[in-house]
Design a protein around this motif. Structure first.
Motif, short mmCIF file in Angstrom:
data_model
loop_
_atom_site.label_atom_id
_atom_site.label_comp_id
_atom_site.label_asym_id
_atom_site.label_seq_id
_atom_site.Cartn_x
_atom_site.Cartn_y
_atom_site.Cartn_z
N ARG A 439 -8.29 -4.45 -1.68
CA ARG A 439 -7.79 -3.14 -1.27
C ARG A 439 -7.31 -3.20 0.18
N ILE A 440 -6.23 -2.44 0.48
CA ILE A 440 -5.65 -2.46 1.83
C ILE A 440 -5.60 -1.06 2.44
N TYR A 441 -5.77 -1.02 3.75
CA TYR A 441 -5.62 0.20 4.56
C TYR A 441 -4.57 -0.13 5.62
N LEU A 442 -3.57 0.72 5.75
CA LEU A 442 -2.40 0.35 6.57
C LEU A 442 -2.25 1.18 7.85
N GLY A 443 -3.34 1.70 8.35
CA GLY A 443 -3.28 2.44 9.61
C GLY A 443 -4.48 3.32 9.79
N THR A 444 -4.70 3.76 11.03
CA THR A 444 -5.83 4.62 11.34
C THR A 444 -5.63 6.01 10.77
N TYR A 445 -4.38 6.48 10.79
CA TYR A 445 -4.09 7.84 10.33
C TYR A 445 -3.39 7.81 8.98
N ASP A 447 -0.81 9.49 7.72
CA ASP A 447 0.65 9.41 7.68
C ASP A 447 1.14 7.99 7.97
N GLU A 448 0.44 7.29 8.87
CA GLU A 448 0.80 5.89 9.15
C GLU A 448 0.61 5.04 7.89
N ARG A 454 4.71 2.75 1.51
CA ARG A 454 5.98 2.87 0.80
C ARG A 454 6.83 1.61 0.99
N LYS A 455 6.84 1.11 2.21
CA LYS A 455 7.60 -0.13 2.50
C LYS A 455 6.99 -1.32 1.76
N LEU A 456 5.66 -1.38 1.75
CA LEU A 456 4.97 -2.53 1.15
C LEU A 456 5.11 -2.55 -0.36
N ASP A 458 7.67 -1.57 -2.01
CA ASP A 458 9.02 -2.07 -2.27
C ASP A 458 9.11 -3.58 -2.06
N ASN A 459 8.36 -4.09 -1.05
CA ASN A 459 8.44 -5.53 -0.76
C ASN A 459 7.06 -6.01 -0.27
N PRO A 460 6.18 -6.45 -1.19
CA PRO A 460 4.82 -6.85 -0.81
C PRO A 460 4.76 -8.00 0.20
N LYS A 461 5.83 -8.80 0.31
CA LYS A 461 5.82 -9.91 1.27
C LYS A 461 5.80 -9.44 2.72
N LEU A 462 6.06 -8.15 2.93
CA LEU A 462 6.03 -7.61 4.29
C LEU A 462 4.63 -7.68 4.90
N ILE A 463 3.60 -7.85 4.05
CA ILE A 463 2.24 -7.99 4.54
C ILE A 463 2.15 -9.17 5.52
N GLU A 464 3.06 -10.14 5.34
CA GLU A 464 3.05 -11.33 6.19
C GLU A 464 4.16 -11.33 7.23
N ILE A 465 5.34 -10.80 6.87
CA ILE A 465 6.50 -11.00 7.74
C ILE A 465 6.88 -9.79 8.60
N ASP A 466 6.38 -8.62 8.28
CA ASP A 466 6.69 -7.43 9.08
C ASP A 466 5.57 -7.21 10.10
N PRO A 467 5.84 -7.39 11.40
CA PRO A 467 4.80 -7.26 12.42
C PRO A 467 4.11 -5.89 12.38
N ASP A 468 4.86 -4.83 12.07
CA ASP A 468 4.26 -3.49 12.04
C ASP A 468 3.18 -3.39 10.97
#
Length: 512
Positions: A439-445, A447-448, A454-456, A458-468
C-alpha cells in the motif's frame, strides 16, 4: 570445526508433556494415600498413637520406595535418552558425530542411571519421612487443641495434599539433572570436557542462574540444575575454542541496486543464518545478531526500563510488558535511541487496531482487538520509517515493484481487503506475504495524495522516475515486515516466504 561463541538465552528442551506425565503418575501415589487415610480417620471413633502409627504406615506403603520405583524406572531412561539426543544434535552443528552402542544404554549409562534412580528414590523416601512426622504432629496438635475428628481429618489431609506439589518439584528438578548429565556424557565421548551453562534470560530467571549464563564449566557436580532453587530450566552446550580460520566473505546479492544497502542486507542474512544453524531458534539467533554479543539479564532489564521511558507509561498493559521484557531482545538499543521517543495510548476505537501519528509521535492501540504486541510492532515500524529508514525503505520498495512490472492495483481486489474503498491502491510484489505491505501513501495531506495518485495510476513507473512522487511516498512495507518479528513462528514464516525482506528488516533492527 566451528569456533565457540557464547549462546543466547536457552532452556533445556525437556518435553514438558513427559514431565507432566511423570509427575502425574507419581502424584497418583499421594492421591491413593490420601483416600486411604481419609477412610481410616472417618471410620475412627477415637484417635490415639496406634492409629497414628497405622496412618504413617499407609504413607510409607503408598509413597515409599517400592511404589515410586516403577515410575522412576520407567521415566528416567526416557529423559536420559532425550538429553543424549539433544547433545548429539548440538555436536552435529560442530561437525562431530558420536556413535552410540546399538543397545539403548551402555554400561556407563546404566551405572549413572542407577545412581540417579537411587537419588530420586532417596528424595521420595525423605519426603515420606518428612510427611510422616508432619502428619503425626498435626494430629497431636489437633488433639491437644480439642479439635473434632472432622477438623483433625481436614488438617491431616492437607499435609498429604502438600506432597503432590513437592513431588512435582522433584520431578522438574531431577529430570533436568538427568537430561544434562546425559548431555555431558555425550560431549565427553566426543572428547569435549568443557561446557557452557545456558539459561533463558527472561523475567523468570533467578539472579544465581543469570549470573552463570555463558560460564564455562568442566565439573559434573556443577551442572544445572542449580541447587539454590527448584525448577531450574538451565542447560549446557559444548564449549570449543574459537577457530582462528578467517570466515569467508558473504556473497553480495543485488536486491535494491544500491551497493551499500545490498551489502548490508546480504551480510545480515549471512550472519543471521550462521547463527540460526548454531542456535536452532529464530529468536535466539536474533538476540545474538542484533547485539553482536549476548546481553545479561541485568543488562536486558536495564534496557527494558530505558525503552519504557522512550514509550511512556501509557498503552495496554500487555504492550508495556512486551516493550520491557521482550523488545530488548528484538531491536538494538541504539536504533531505539536514534528513532527517539514515541507515546503509546489505548483507545476505544473499533475501526482500526492501531494508528501512528507522525506529527505528534504517538501510537494508538485499540483495546478491542487481540495481538496488541503485533499491532505495536506494526505501528512502531511506521515510526522507524518516518524517523530513520525512509530512504532505505523506498529503495527496497521500488526495486521490488520494478521486479514485478510496476503493477499497481486496488487493494480491495484481494478478498481480505474487499471492504476498503476504490481509492486505496497498492503495488504487487508482496502478495505472497501480505498485499497490504504494498500500500502507498503519496503525501501528508489528502489533496497532495490524490493529485499524485491520479498521475501514478496513469503511469505506475513514475514511482521511480518522477522526483515529486519518488521523494514523497510512504508505504506499509516496513510496518508489515516488523510484525513478523513479534514472535518465533512469525519470524520463521517470513524467512520461508521472503528471505530478502527478512534480511532487510534484520539490517534495520541491528542498525548501522
Amino acid at each position: 570445526m566451528k569456533g565457540d561463541r557464547i549462546s543466547q538465552p536457552a532452556t533445556s528442551p525437556i518435553p514438558k508433556t513427559l514431565q507432566a506425565e511423570f509427575a502425574r503418575e507419581l502424584k497418583k501415589l499421594s492421591r491413593s494415600a490420601k483416600q486411604r487415610i481419609e477412610l481410616m480417620l472417618k471410620a475412627a471413633h477415637r484417635i490415639d498413637d496406634s492409629l497414628i502409627s497405622e496412618i504413617q504406615s499407609v504413607l510409607e506403603q503408598e509413597l515409599g520406595h517400592e511404589r515410586a520405583r516403577r515410575f522412576i524406572e520407567r521415566y528416567l531412561p526416557i529423559f536420559w535418552e532425550r538429553g543424549a539426543a539433544f547433545a548429539g544434535r548440538m555436536l552435529k552443528k560442530y561437525g562431530i558425530e558420536v556413535r552410540i552402542p546399538s543397545s539403548m544404554f551402555s554400561i556407563l549409562d546404566q551405572e549413572t542411571l542407577d545412581q540417579l534412580k537411587n537419588l530420586q528414590l532417596d528424595l521420595v523416601k525423605s519426603l515420606t519421612d518428612e510427611q510422616k512426622k508432619k502428619l503425626a504432629l498435626k494430629i497431636r496438635e489437633g488433639l491437644l487443641a480439642g479439635k473434632s475428628v472432622r477438623e483433625i481429618t481436614k488438617d491431616a489431609l492437607e499435609v498429604v495434599e502438600e506432597t503432590k506439589w513437592k513431588i512435582e518439584r522433584i520431578v522438574r528438578t531431577e529430570t533436568a539433572r538427568t537430561f544434562n548429565l546425559a548431555a555431558a556424557d555425550r560431549y565427553e565421548r566426543a572428547g569435549i570436557k568443557r561446557w557452557r551453562w545456558l539459561t533463558a534470560l527472561d523475567e523468570r530467571v533467578c539472579p544465581v542462574c543469570s549470573s552463570r549464563h555463558g560460564r564455562i564449566i568442566s565439573d559434573k557436580t556443577q551442572l544445572p540444575p542449580h541447587g539454590s532453587h527448584p525448577n531450574c530450566r538451565c542447560t549446557i552446550v559444548p564449549y570449543l575454542p574459537k577457530s582462528r580460520e578467517k570466515k569467508p566473505e558473504p556473497e553480495i546479492v543485488e536486491i535494491t541496486g544500491d551497493k551499500e544497502l545490498d551489502e548490508r542486507i546480504s551480510r545480515a542474512l549471512s550472519d543471521y543464518e550462521n547463527l540460526l544453524r548454531e542456535e536452532g531458534s529464530f529468536s535466539r539467533a536474533l538476540n545474538r545478531f542484533i547485539h553482536r554479543e549476548p546481553i545479561s539479564v541485568s543488562e536486558a532489564e536495564k534496557r527494558g526500563k530505558e525503552y519504557i521511558r522512550f514509550f511512556g507509561k501509557g498503552g495496554p498493559e500487555d504492550v508495556r510488558s512486551y516493550i520491557q521484557n521482550v523488545l530488548p531482545y528484538r531491536i538494538n538499543s541504539k536504533v531505539v535511541e536514534r528513532a527517539g521517543k514515541v507515546k503509546i495510548r489505548t483507545t476505544a476505537g473499533r475501526t482500526y487496531k492501531g494508528r501512528y501519528y507522525h506529527s505528534r509521535r504517538e501510537i494508538q492501540i485499540s483495546k478491542h482487538y487481540g495481538e496488541k504486541e503485533r499491532t505495536f510492532m506494526h505501528e512502531y515500524g511506521h515510526h522507524l520509517d518516518h524517523t530513520l529508514y525512509l530512504e532505505e525503505t523506498r529503495k527496497f520498495f521500488i526495486a521490488r515493484v520494478k521486479k514485478h512490472g510496476y503493477r499497481l492495483e486496488m487493494l480491495r481486489k484481494h478478498e481480505q481487503y474487499s471492504h476498503l474503498g476504490f481509492d486505496i491502491f497498492h503495488f504487487d510484489g508482496f502478495d505472497h506475504i501480505d498485499p497490504y505491505a504494498g500500500r502507498i501513501y503519496l503525501g501528508t495531506y489528502v489533496d497532495e495524495h490524490y493529485k499524485r495518485l491520479r498521475k501514478l495510476v496513469d503511469n505506475p513507473k513514475l514511482i521511480e522516475i518522477d522526483p515529486d512522487i519518488r521523494n514523497n511516498f510512504h508505504t506499509e512495507l516496513l510496518s508489515v515486515g516488523m510484525e513478523y518479528f513479534t514472535k518465533e513462528e512469525l519470524m520463521k514464516e517470513l524467512w520461508e516466504k521472503d528471505r530478502e525482506l527478512f534480511g532487510f528488516i534484520l539490517s534495520l533492527l541491528r542498525g548501522k
